[in-house]
Design a protein around this motif. Structure first.
Motif, short mmCIF file in Angstrom:
data_model
loop_
_atom_site.label_atom_id
_atom_site.label_comp_id
_atom_site.label_asym_id
_atom_site.label_seq_id
_atom_site.Cartn_x
_atom_site.Cartn_y
_atom_site.Cartn_z
N TYR A 1 49.10 5.98 -53.19
CA TYR A 1 48.51 7.21 -53.24
C TYR A 1 48.00 7.67 -54.49
O TYR A 1 47.06 8.35 -54.41
N VAL A 2 48.79 7.39 -55.53
CA VAL A 2 48.18 7.76 -57.06
C VAL A 2 46.88 7.13 -57.25
O VAL A 2 46.07 7.63 -57.70
N ILE A 3 46.75 5.68 -57.07
CA ILE A 3 45.38 5.12 -57.23
C ILE A 3 44.46 5.73 -56.18
O ILE A 3 43.04 5.95 -56.68
N THR A 4 44.59 6.18 -55.15
CA THR A 4 43.44 6.83 -54.44
C THR A 4 43.28 8.17 -54.85
O THR A 4 42.01 8.47 -54.89
N ARG A 5 44.36 8.97 -55.33
CA ARG A 5 44.03 10.21 -56.07
C ARG A 5 42.99 10.07 -57.18
O ARG A 5 42.09 10.68 -57.40
N ILE A 6 43.30 8.93 -57.99
CA ILE A 6 42.49 8.71 -59.24
C ILE A 6 41.15 8.08 -58.75
O ILE A 6 40.06 8.67 -59.51
N PHE A 7 41.12 7.45 -58.06
CA PHE A 7 39.75 7.01 -57.33
C PHE A 7 38.98 7.79 -56.68
O PHE A 7 37.76 7.89 -57.12
N GLU A 8 39.71 9.10 -56.13
CA GLU A 8 38.72 10.12 -55.56
C GLU A 8 37.99 10.81 -56.71
O GLU A 8 36.99 11.62 -56.41
N LEU A 9 38.78 10.85 -57.95
CA LEU A 9 38.05 11.92 -58.97
C LEU A 9 36.76 11.45 -59.61
O LEU A 9 36.04 11.96 -60.00
N PHE A 10 36.59 10.15 -59.58
CA PHE A 10 35.78 9.20 -60.34
C PHE A 10 34.66 8.72 -59.21
O PHE A 10 33.78 7.72 -59.61
N THR A 11 34.73 8.92 -58.07
CA THR A 11 33.84 8.30 -57.07
C THR A 11 33.14 9.27 -56.13
O THR A 11 33.74 10.37 -55.81
N LEU A 12 32.03 9.07 -55.90
CA LEU A 12 31.04 9.93 -55.14
C LEU A 12 31.35 9.47 -53.51
O LEU A 12 30.84 10.26 -52.67
N GLY A 13 31.67 8.27 -53.44
CA GLY A 13 32.00 7.80 -52.10
C GLY A 13 33.11 8.52 -51.44
O GLY A 13 34.08 9.04 -51.76
N GLN A 14 33.04 8.64 -49.99
CA GLN A 14 34.02 9.37 -49.10
C GLN A 14 35.12 8.25 -49.11
O GLN A 14 35.11 7.30 -48.46
N ILE A 15 36.32 8.67 -49.11
CA ILE A 15 37.46 8.11 -48.79
C ILE A 15 37.78 8.04 -47.45
O ILE A 15 37.46 8.93 -46.63
N ASN A 16 38.15 6.87 -46.88
CA ASN A 16 38.56 6.63 -45.37
C ASN A 16 39.63 7.75 -45.20
O ASN A 16 40.84 7.33 -45.81
N PRO A 17 39.59 8.62 -44.02
CA PRO A 17 40.78 9.40 -43.92
C PRO A 17 42.29 8.78 -43.32
O PRO A 17 43.21 9.21 -43.71
N HIS A 18 41.64 7.77 -42.60
CA HIS A 18 42.97 6.86 -42.26
C HIS A 18 43.74 6.46 -43.33
O HIS A 18 45.04 6.11 -43.44
N TRP A 19 42.91 5.89 -44.46
CA TRP A 19 43.60 5.39 -45.66
C TRP A 19 44.31 6.56 -46.41
O TRP A 19 45.25 6.32 -46.82
N GLY A 20 43.55 7.53 -46.36
CA GLY A 20 44.33 8.68 -47.24
C GLY A 20 45.64 9.16 -46.66
O GLY A 20 46.50 9.25 -47.36
N VAL A 21 45.55 9.17 -45.36
CA VAL A 21 46.93 9.81 -44.68
C VAL A 21 48.01 8.67 -44.75
O VAL A 21 49.00 8.89 -44.84
N LEU A 22 47.53 7.43 -44.50
CA LEU A 22 48.44 6.19 -44.71
C LEU A 22 49.31 6.20 -45.93
O LEU A 22 50.14 6.00 -46.32
N SER A 23 48.30 6.32 -46.96
CA SER A 23 48.84 6.44 -48.59
C SER A 23 49.75 7.51 -48.55
O SER A 23 50.87 7.35 -49.42
N LYS A 24 49.45 8.76 -48.24
CA LYS A 24 50.32 9.98 -48.05
C LYS A 24 51.82 9.56 -47.25
O LYS A 24 52.54 9.78 -48.09
N CYS A 25 51.48 8.86 -46.38
CA CYS A 25 52.74 8.79 -45.67
C CYS A 25 53.50 7.56 -46.23
O CYS A 25 54.86 7.59 -46.28
N LEU A 26 53.00 6.82 -46.94
CA LEU A 26 53.84 5.78 -47.91
C LEU A 26 54.61 6.30 -48.87
O LEU A 26 55.68 6.22 -49.10
N ALA A 27 53.96 7.34 -49.51
CA ALA A 27 54.40 8.28 -50.59
C ALA A 27 55.93 9.25 -49.95
O ALA A 27 56.81 9.14 -50.56
N TYR A 28 55.62 9.51 -48.56
CA TYR A 28 56.83 10.25 -48.08
C TYR A 28 57.75 9.24 -47.79
O TYR A 28 58.97 9.53 -47.72
N SER A 29 57.38 7.61 -47.25
CA SER A 29 58.41 6.87 -47.12
C SER A 29 59.43 6.45 -48.13
O SER A 29 60.65 6.25 -47.83
#
Length: 341
Positions: free
Chosen positions: A258-286
């Motif tokens: 989740y943290v790596i995804t949030r940092i990657f989101e800041l410095f990239t113009l590409g769209q992050i896959n929503p399925h991966w974003g939700v999965l990373s959030k769920c891992l943080a919840y776990s």
């Protein structure tokens, strides 16, 4: 609903159920056992348990609803409140884990002076810092209106779209937030637990030397007894390593994506896959579902408390059922008795 969204929704439901039940059990054990309440780590475990429970009942269900409805389920004010809790509770939980690792390090490395080094006053000061730290970052994000519904994570959290007018400040804020929470806690976990592992291995070597000397002196010892001693020796060496891997491994596996995804989101113009974003959030919840077992329920003191509570409930239930059976028997005897005239 997409099959991936359905699988993630089931995963969230499982996390909510396990997290809620396990954290409630830890809270009951804490309230029931006076010895646990007297211990200094009990304050950090209580803080961690309350944060996990609040995260379970506030943020996780809304993420599940966001997955099902494909959008924000509340107003802007409600979503900002939930986002505030998301940042505050997650940050507070991470810092509590770091505090627990420091407490364990002092207890193992300085066992004779532990009670003079770590007192309840020190624990209260540590908890005060975690709360001030968490409140500061969550308040800044909320007051800056950087909190909103993020469709990539299907939850109310820090949102890049809401910081379009102050992107530089948002980037600095996000990097500092994760550096002083995730990265700082990870460094503390690695340093303290590796110190603990070093001391544990040193004590294991001393015990192994005594064991081998004893086995050499006992010439007539049965081979099965000798083999059992060697097996216990090997298990003793592995036990400490497994515990350290569990403490650090669960933290990294749950929070790092989740943290790596949030940092990657800041410095990239590409769209992050929503399925991966939700999965990373769920891992943080776990992590909220893992913490009760990692820090509490697998320890002998908590297991004994759970056993005592279970036996107490079962005995009371057995006593009540026996009393009802006796009462029913008396009523039947009274009804069967018919006086003759």
């Amino acid at each position: 609903m997409h099959i991936a969204d359905m699988a993630v929704s089931v995963f969230v439901v499982v996390i909510i159920a396990v997290s809620f039940l396990s954290n409630v059990v830890v809270l009951i054990c804490f309230l029931y056992n006076q010895e646990i309440r007297k211990q200094v780590p009990g304050l950090f475990i209580l803080n961690l348990t309350v944060c996990n429970l609040l995260l379970t009942v506030s943020n996780m269900p809304l993420t599940l609803v966001g997955l099902i409805n494909k959008g924000n389920t509340g107003g802007s004010g409600f979503c900002q409140t939930v986002g505030f809790l998301d940042t505050f509770l997650t940050t507070n939980s991470m810092l509590s884990m770091g505090a627990l690792s420091i407490d364990r390090w002092v207890a193992v490395v300085f066992p004779l002076s532990y009670h003079s080094r770590i007192r309840h006053r020190d624990a209260v000061i540590g908890l005060g810092y975690t709360w001030m730290h968490s409140l500061s970052f969550s308040t800044v994000a909320t007051c800056s209106s950087w909190v909103g519904y993020h469709h990539i994570y299907a939850s109310c959290t820090l949102c890049n779209a809401r910081a379009s007018g102050s992107r530089t400040q948002f980037i600095i804020y996000t990097v500092v937030l994760h550096s002083l929470t995730f990265l700082l806690t990870l460094i503390v976990l690695c340093v303290t637990y590796l110190k603990v592992l070093k001391v544990a291995r040193f004590h294991c070597k001393r015990i192994d030397v005594i064991t081998m000397q004893t086995l050499l002196l006992l010439v007539d010892i049965h081979p099965s007894v000798r083999q059992r001693c060697l097996d216990e020796q090997r298990q003793r060496r592995q036990r400490a390593t497994k515990k350290i891997i569990t403490f650090i491994g669960t933290f990294v596996v749950c929070f790092a994506p989740y943290v790596i995804t949030r940092i990657f989101e800041l410095f990239t113009l590409g769209q992050i896959n929503p399925h991966w974003g939700v999965l990373s959030k769920c891992l943080a919840y776990s992590k909220a579902a893992c913490d009760p077992f990692v820090y509490s329920l697998l320890r002998n003191q908590y297991r004994k408390t759970c056993s005592d509570l279970t036996n107490k409930i079962l005995k009371r239930s057995s006593f009540n059922s026996s009393a009802r059976m006796v009462e029913n028997g008396r009523v039947n005897d009274t009804n069967n008795f018919k006086p003759t005239h």
